[in-house]
Motif scaffolding. Structure first.
Motif, PDB file in Angstrom:
ATOM      1  N   VAL A 195     -14.909 -54.681   8.713  1.00 15.73           N
ATOM      2  CA  VAL A 195     -15.693 -55.710   8.707  1.00 15.73           C
ATOM      3  C   VAL A 195     -14.733 -56.848   9.097  1.00 15.73           C
ATOM      4  O   VAL A 195     -13.598 -57.060   8.189  1.00 15.73           O
ATOM      5  CB  VAL A 195     -16.598 -55.994   7.538  1.00 15.73           C
ATOM      6  N   GLU A 196     -15.204 -57.991   9.665  1.00 11.15           N
ATOM      7  CA  GLU A 196     -14.435 -59.222   9.687  1.00 11.15           C
ATOM      8  C   GLU A 196     -14.535 -59.950   8.490  1.00 11.15           C
ATOM      9  O   GLU A 196     -15.623 -60.196   8.010  1.00 11.15           O
ATOM     10  CB  GLU A 196     -15.028 -59.771  10.985  1.00 11.15           C
ATOM     11  N   LEU A 197     -13.318 -60.316   7.940  1.00 20.08           N
ATOM     12  CA  LEU A 197     -13.223 -61.117   6.692  1.00 20.08           C
ATOM     13  C   LEU A 197     -12.575 -62.314   6.899  1.00 20.08           C
ATOM     14  O   LEU A 197     -11.544 -62.381   6.935  1.00 20.08           O
ATOM     15  CB  LEU A 197     -12.482 -60.258   5.538  1.00 20.08           C
ATOM     16  N   SER A 198     -13.601 -63.264   7.024  1.00 20.43           N
ATOM     17  CA  SER A 198     -12.829 -64.798   7.194  1.00 20.43           C
ATOM     18  C   SER A 198     -13.743 -65.797   6.611  1.00 20.43           C
ATOM     19  O   SER A 198     -15.225 -65.575   6.658  1.00 20.43           O
ATOM     20  CB  SER A 198     -12.539 -64.842   8.561  1.00 20.43           C
ATOM     21  N   HIS A 199     -13.423 -66.940   6.627  1.00 20.26           N
ATOM     22  CA  HIS A 199     -14.308 -68.452   6.281  1.00 20.26           C
ATOM     23  C   HIS A 199     -13.579 -69.299   6.515  1.00 20.26           C
ATOM     24  O   HIS A 199     -12.547 -69.381   6.465  1.00 20.26           O
ATOM     25  CB  HIS A 199     -14.826 -68.071   4.869  1.00 20.26           C
ATOM     26  N   THR A 200     -14.472 -70.442   7.093  1.00 18.01           N
ATOM     27  CA  THR A 200     -13.725 -71.792   7.135  1.00 18.01           C
ATOM     28  C   THR A 200     -14.184 -72.803   6.113  1.00 18.01           C
ATOM     29  O   THR A 200     -15.237 -72.840   5.858  1.00 18.01           O
ATOM     30  CB  THR A 200     -14.006 -72.142   8.530  1.00 18.01           C
ATOM     31  N   PHE A 246      -8.810 -62.776   5.907  1.00 17.90           N
ATOM     32  CA  PHE A 246      -8.341 -61.871   4.868  1.00 17.90           C
ATOM     33  C   PHE A 246      -8.257 -60.461   5.541  1.00 17.90           C
ATOM     34  O   PHE A 246      -9.193 -60.020   6.202  1.00 17.90           O
ATOM     35  CB  PHE A 246      -9.356 -61.798   3.804  1.00 17.90           C
ATOM     36  N   ARG A 247      -7.023 -59.894   5.415  1.00 22.20           N
ATOM     37  CA  ARG A 247      -6.676 -58.886   6.122  1.00 22.20           C
ATOM     38  C   ARG A 247      -7.461 -57.559   5.788  1.00 22.20           C
ATOM     39  O   ARG A 247      -7.778 -56.551   6.768  1.00 22.20           O
ATOM     40  CB  ARG A 247      -5.107 -58.575   6.023  1.00 22.20           C
ATOM     41  N   HIS A 306      -7.570 -57.655   0.014  1.00 22.42           N
ATOM     42  CA  HIS A 306      -7.047 -58.937   0.055  1.00 22.42           C
ATOM     43  C   HIS A 306      -8.047 -60.018  -0.361  1.00 22.42           C
ATOM     44  O   HIS A 306      -7.854 -60.839  -0.847  1.00 22.42           O
ATOM     45  CB  HIS A 306      -6.596 -59.256   1.477  1.00 22.42           C
ATOM     46  N   LEU A 307      -9.391 -59.623   0.189  1.00 25.43           N
ATOM     47  CA  LEU A 307     -10.500 -60.704  -0.111  1.00 25.43           C
ATOM     48  C   LEU A 307     -10.654 -60.688  -1.497  1.00 25.43           C
ATOM     49  O   LEU A 307     -11.232 -61.792  -2.222  1.00 25.43           O
ATOM     50  CB  LEU A 307     -11.627 -60.117   0.937  1.00 25.43           C
ATOM     51  N   LEU A 308     -10.822 -59.610  -2.181  1.00 28.88           N
ATOM     52  CA  LEU A 308     -11.196 -59.452  -3.810  1.00 28.88           C
ATOM     53  C   LEU A 308     -10.117 -60.189  -4.486  1.00 28.88           C
ATOM     54  O   LEU A 308     -10.414 -61.163  -5.631  1.00 28.88           O
ATOM     55  CB  LEU A 308     -11.379 -58.140  -3.983  1.00 28.88           C
ATOM     56  N   ALA A 309      -8.901 -60.095  -4.216  1.00 31.64           N
ATOM     57  CA  ALA A 309      -7.780 -60.554  -4.920  1.00 31.64           C
ATOM     58  C   ALA A 309      -7.896 -62.151  -4.743  1.00 31.64           C
ATOM     59  O   ALA A 309      -7.760 -62.836  -5.830  1.00 31.64           O
ATOM     60  CB  ALA A 309      -6.330 -60.218  -4.451  1.00 31.64           C
ATOM     61  N   ALA A 310      -8.161 -62.477  -3.412  1.00 27.64           N
ATOM     62  CA  ALA A 310      -8.152 -63.934  -3.282  1.00 27.64           C
ATOM     63  C   ALA A 310      -9.439 -64.791  -3.952  1.00 27.64           C
ATOM     64  O   ALA A 310      -9.362 -66.082  -4.247  1.00 27.64           O
ATOM     65  CB  ALA A 310      -8.139 -64.224  -1.659  1.00 27.64           C
ATOM     66  N   ALA A 365     -12.703 -70.143  -0.120  1.00 29.08           N
ATOM     67  CA  ALA A 365     -13.076 -69.669   1.268  1.00 29.08           C
ATOM     68  C   ALA A 365     -13.498 -68.043   1.046  1.00 29.08           C
ATOM     69  O   ALA A 365     -14.156 -67.353   1.516  1.00 29.08           O
ATOM     70  CB  ALA A 365     -12.020 -69.580   2.128  1.00 29.08           C
ATOM     71  N   ALA A 366     -12.627 -67.529   0.398  1.00 26.65           N
ATOM     72  CA  ALA A 366     -12.561 -66.060  -0.332  1.00 26.65           C
ATOM     73  C   ALA A 366     -13.892 -65.705  -0.833  1.00 26.65           C
ATOM     74  O   ALA A 366     -14.678 -64.963  -0.523  1.00 26.65           O
ATOM     75  CB  ALA A 366     -11.551 -65.555  -1.084  1.00 26.65           C
TER      76      ALA A 366
END
Length: 462
Positions: free
Chosen positions: A2-7, A15-16, A20-24, A47-48
């Motif tokens: 899935v695409e993992l990003s936010h502005t 988030f790669r 990475h998302l969970l850690a951030a 953002a994460a």
């Protein structure tokens, strides 16, 4: 994938992968900084969390943080997942799941039914979106009552592990600490000792001391000498009076290998304990965990320490334990730097354990080189008691003179029970009244008012 990003603030954060998302998204803690996993800024952390909130819970069923083929803990989590139990929340995002957990219409009945359908990663993910009060409110709704000689986890109850550690395992010193705790109403979850010496003969002698004391005064509790699980198997083979089998565990096969265990050894130990027929039910295991254990052993696979901690609960859940607790501040400031981080971790661990259906307790503790003090522990202990922790750990004077760290004292437990109107396990409460240690109102009596105190204390000199 899935695409993992936010502005946020005009900056797009990508988030790669899921790890990475969970850690951030994790609250800042020193262990994740040490591992190079923490968010680079508060803005990135926001953002994460926003990206995580929009993520479907079903993603955690299709994307394994540690590959299925390479890790027996992942295989255990995947293979034991209850899809039927998950169905009621399968349409939710992580953020929607948070709202569902906090809703007044979601009660302990729904939470108990859901537990087998949750993966540890789902529990970890939703915890990252929650304030401390959210973690407390939801954990308080979770009820996980289990029975051995005592029943822990009932509403309005707070049980304790009485920890009579001694720097030389002197039986009289151990007995002195044990009786000190018993006479202050502690020990209903377990009398559990970390031995200074790990020889089989030493552990056998300690187990016999506890069992003789329990039988002499008909104390409704369990004892445990917290030696390595392989030692406990050998002790059982030699006829030792083993009530509970202890082992420290972590959230990956590699990290557990650092503890010298795997799932097969844990199964062997549980079967050995059950074969003794000493306990009145199937709950014969006692597990300890702690954020940072996987990182310290090099078995974290690039995953943040709180998510790895939750995966350890996936291991524990498979063995129907009587007790599970996080030793929240024991590993040191490299992993949880100060009182604020320790408090947050304690609430996270308790929440995740209870949400996953575990009889969860906490060792409210810190090492002397952490930026924490006993005031921090007072706050955490109070919050955990409000959150419905099954049990807490207490040592004489809050100072473990063998392990050299600070925990809670027997007096701290009295404070919590008295101030919050909590009571010991019912079987133990009845024993306290029978022996005159507590009055009919549940209050602990002064030593000189306890009829059998002199006879009990004579055991130290015997």
């Amino acid at each position: 994938m899935v695409e993992l990003s936010h502005t946020v603030g005009g900056i797009s954060y990508r988030f790669r992968d899921l790890a990475h998302l969970l850690a951030a998204a994790s609250p800042l803690r020193s262990g994740d900084e040490l591992a190079g996993l923490a968010a680079g800024s508060a803005q990135e952390r926001v953002a994460a969390r926003m990206a995580l909130a929009d993520l479907s819970l079903t993603v955690f069923l299709s994307e394994a943080l540690v590959p299925y083929e390479a890790d027996e803990v992942t295989r255990l989590i995947v293979d034991t997942h209850d899809g039927g139990a998950f169905s009621d929340v399968s349409h939710l995002t992580v953020g929607g799941f948070r709202d569902w957990l906090l809703a007044e219409t979601t009660t302990h009945v729904e939470l108990s039914s859901l537990a087998p359908g949750l993966t540890p990663e789902m529990a970890a993910a939703v915890s990252k979106l929650m304030r401390n009060q959210d973690l407390i409110a939801v954990a308080r709704k979770c009820r996980v009552a289990v029975s051995a000689r005592t029943t822990v986890g009932l509403p309005g109850r707070l049980a304790t592990r009485l920890q009579p550690n001694h720097p030389s395992d002197d039986p009289r010193g151990v007995l002195a600490s044990t009786l000190d705790g018993l006479l202050m109403g502690c020990g209903d979850a377990v009398i559990g000792m970390n031995p200074a010496g790990d020889s089989l003969s030493n552990c056998m002698a300690l187990l016999q001391v506890f069992d003789q004391l329990r039988e002499a005064y008909a104390i409704p509790t369990q004892s445990c000498v917290l030696t390595h699980v392989t030692n406990t198997i050998r002790l059982i083979e030699q006829g030792a009076p083993v009530d509970l089998v202890f082992q420290s565990i972590a959230g990956s096969e590699l990290a557990n290998r650092g503890f010298g265990v795997d799932l097969a050894i844990l199964r062997e130990a549980r079967n050995a304990a059950l074969s003794l027929g000493r306990m009145p039910g199937p709950h014969v295991m006692y597990f300890e965990t702690g954020q940072g254990a996987a990182l310290s052993s090099g078995g974290h696979h690039g995953i943040d320490q709180q998510t790895m901690e939750a995966r350890a609960y996936g291991v524990a859940r498979a063995f129907s334990p009587f007790l599970v607790n996080t030793v929240v501040g024991f590993i040191g400031p490299e992993y949880l730097f100060d009182g604020k981080q320790i408090m947050r971790a304690g609430l996270e661990d308790h929440f995740c354990g209870k949400l996953l259906g575990l009889p969860m307790g906490v060792d409210v503790c810190y090492t002397n080189h952490a930026e924490a003090d006993q005031d921090d522990m007072d706050v955490l202990a109070t919050l955990l008691a409000l959150a419905g922790a099954n049990f807490l750990i207490a040592v004489p004077g809050a100072d473990d003179i063998m392990l050299n760290y600070q925990s809670l004292s027997f007096h701290d437990v009295l404070y919590l029970r008295t101030t919050l109107g909590l009571r010991p396990a019912p079987e133990f409460e009845a024993w306290l009244e029978t022996y005159g240690i507590a009055g009919p109102d549940g209050r602990i009596r002064a030593l000189e008012a306890v009829p059998d105190a002199a006879r009990m204390l004579s055991a130290i000199r015997g």
